[in-house]
Write an enzyme that holds these catalytic residues in place. Structure first.
Site, PDB file in Angstrom:
ATOM      1  N   GLU A  82     113.194 117.863  32.671  1.00  0.00           N
ATOM      2  CA  GLU A  82     112.424 119.010  32.185  1.00  0.00           C
ATOM      3  C   GLU A  82     112.056 118.814  30.713  1.00  0.00           C
ATOM      4  O   GLU A  82     112.935 118.605  29.893  1.00  0.00           O
ATOM      5  CB  GLU A  82     113.232 120.300  32.351  1.00  0.00           C
ATOM      6  CG  GLU A  82     113.551 120.645  33.802  1.00  0.00           C
ATOM      7  CD  GLU A  82     114.386 121.921  33.940  1.00  0.00           C
ATOM      8  OE1 GLU A  82     114.680 122.568  32.904  1.00  0.00           O
ATOM      9  OE2 GLU A  82     114.766 122.266  35.062  1.00  0.00           O
ATOM     10  N   ARG A 125     119.610 124.543  39.541  1.00  0.00           N
ATOM     11  CA  ARG A 125     119.612 123.398  38.628  1.00  0.00           C
ATOM     12  C   ARG A 125     118.872 122.247  39.307  1.00  0.00           C
ATOM     13  O   ARG A 125     119.098 121.952  40.483  1.00  0.00           O
ATOM     14  CB  ARG A 125     121.046 122.963  38.294  1.00  0.00           C
ATOM     15  CG  ARG A 125     121.807 123.920  37.390  1.00  0.00           C
ATOM     16  CD  ARG A 125     121.262 123.877  35.960  1.00  0.00           C
ATOM     17  NE  ARG A 125     122.061 124.681  35.046  1.00  0.00           N
ATOM     18  CZ  ARG A 125     121.849 125.958  34.788  1.00  0.00           C
ATOM     19  NH1 ARG A 125     120.875 126.601  35.414  1.00  0.00           N
ATOM     20  NH2 ARG A 125     122.615 126.615  33.918  1.00  0.00           N
ATOM     21  N   HIS A 157     110.982 126.627  34.557  1.00  0.00           N
ATOM     22  CA  HIS A 157     112.338 127.137  34.318  1.00  0.00           C
ATOM     23  C   HIS A 157     112.278 128.555  33.728  1.00  0.00           C
ATOM     24  O   HIS A 157     112.901 128.860  32.705  1.00  0.00           O
ATOM     25  CB  HIS A 157     113.109 126.200  33.375  1.00  0.00           C
ATOM     26  CG  HIS A 157     114.598 126.286  33.553  1.00  0.00           C
ATOM     27  ND1 HIS A 157     115.431 125.201  33.453  1.00  0.00           N
ATOM     28  CD2 HIS A 157     115.415 127.341  33.820  1.00  0.00           C
ATOM     29  CE1 HIS A 157     116.690 125.573  33.630  1.00  0.00           C
ATOM     30  NE2 HIS A 157     116.697 126.876  33.855  1.00  0.00           N
TER      31      HIS A 157
END
Length: 345
Positions: free
Chosen positions: A290, A261, A309
């Protein structure tokens, strides 16, 4: 079958009715999809077929659109959308909220206790993908493959431009956290002759012994590691865990990997450490923000690798993820025990 078309983007759940013989026929269970980044909901439909569920899909991940399909739903499936106290307070029938993912930091767990709502997740769906990605990032950074490719593509066939590069065998990888994913990293790292240590106050002695990994203090991990890979869960006490103080305790030129994370690492502190040379490289699949802003201080650096990601992704992983998450919804709605319940705080 996904039902759409009514105002608000969904078809209302049928109400109970009396059949010709006078028997009261109960309505089908309703499962609301708060958000879905997946190319298809076919695995969800297949897993929910056994309970003949009506599936409603929110138009967006906003609270208003989620409530439009979930307010009187029996179950909710969510990926990235925020399930806030305001949403939870409006739920009238919900028995289960299933996160199609590993963590549950986007669900306000304390608000669910009073409503007796079960939360599930899928902690084992992408172990190979994320551990593979972790090693791919580490190897690419250590061998300076992205930089080498960039130079060659620009017409520069120059070994001196990428020196120094050090032998992997004998270096030390420190894993912050020792859950399923970092445990899958261990044999892959050891195949390259890398020594592996971890820091995890909750890991069992059995797991450490099985993989021949030493559990050390966080300060010791920082001091000994040539590579630091972050795998801790995101909680209030772990937010910003890897900060300026942590970087100060690390080796000069240490390399950082994060496939967990983004907020686990203090990004400003990381940028400062990259600028000073304390951190020799960073490979990040996750960021504090993000997507990152166009003027991100992490962008454009030859010693930083960024992926969007995607560590979790494979076609197989998405199939497994959706199937397991939806299957646990069906388990709860039929009175069965879910396979992957989340322990409430």
């Amino acid at each position: 079958m996904i039902l759409r078309g009514a105002p608000g983007g969904f078809v209302r759940r049928p109400q109970p009715f009396l059949a010709p013989d006078g028997v009261n026929v109960m309505a089908r269970p309703v499962v609301a999809i708060a958000d879905s980044p997946f190319p298809s909901l076919a695995p969800v439909e297949a897993a929910l077929k056994r309970i003949d569920a009506e599936i409603r899909v929110a138009k967006s991940g906003s609270a208003e659109d989620i409530l439009a399909v979930a307010r009187d739903a029996d179950g909710i499936m969510v990926c990235y959308a925020q399930i806030t106290p305001a949403i939870i307070n409006e739920l009238t029938r919900c028995k289960v909220i299933a996160r199609t993912g590993l963590g549950v930091d986007n669900i306000d767990l304390p608000s669910l206790e009073a409503k007796n709502i079960v939360v599930t997740y899928v902690p084992d769906y992408c172990l190979q993908e994320v551990s593979d990605h972790t090693m791919a990032m580490l190897l690419s950074m250590a061998r300076k493959i992205p930089l080498s490719n960039k130079l060659v593509q620009a017409g520069r066939w120059e070994m001196p431009a990428v020196v120094p590069i050090y032998r992997l065998e004998g270096l030390t990888l420190g894993l912050i956290g020792f859950g399923n994913i970092p445990r899958a990293v261990v044999p892959k790292a050891k195949a390259f002759g890398i020594k592996v240590i971890t820091s995890d106050p909750y890991v069992s002695a059995e797991h450490l012994k099985a993989l021949d990994v030493e559990n050390v203090s966080l300060d010791d991990l920082y001091a000994r590691s040539d590579f630091v890979s972050v795998h801790a869960p995101l909680m209030p006490q772990t937010r910003g865990l890897v900060n300026a103080e942590a970087f100060a305790k690390m080796k000069q030129g240490v390399m950082i990997v994060n496939t967990a994370r983004g907020p686990l690492i203090d990004q400003k502190a990381l940028v400062d450490a990259l600028d000073s040379g304390k951190v020799g490289g960073a490979a990040l699949d996750v960021l504090e923000q993000e997507p990152p802003p166009k003027d991100s201080p992490l962008a454009g650096r030859d010693n930083v690798i960024l992926t969007p990601h995607t560590a979790f992704y494979s076609v197989d992983a998405l199939q497994e993820l959706q199937t397991k998450a939806a299957s646990d919804v069906a388990h709860v709605l039929t009175g069965e025990t879910p396979v992957y319940p989340v322990k409430m705080p």
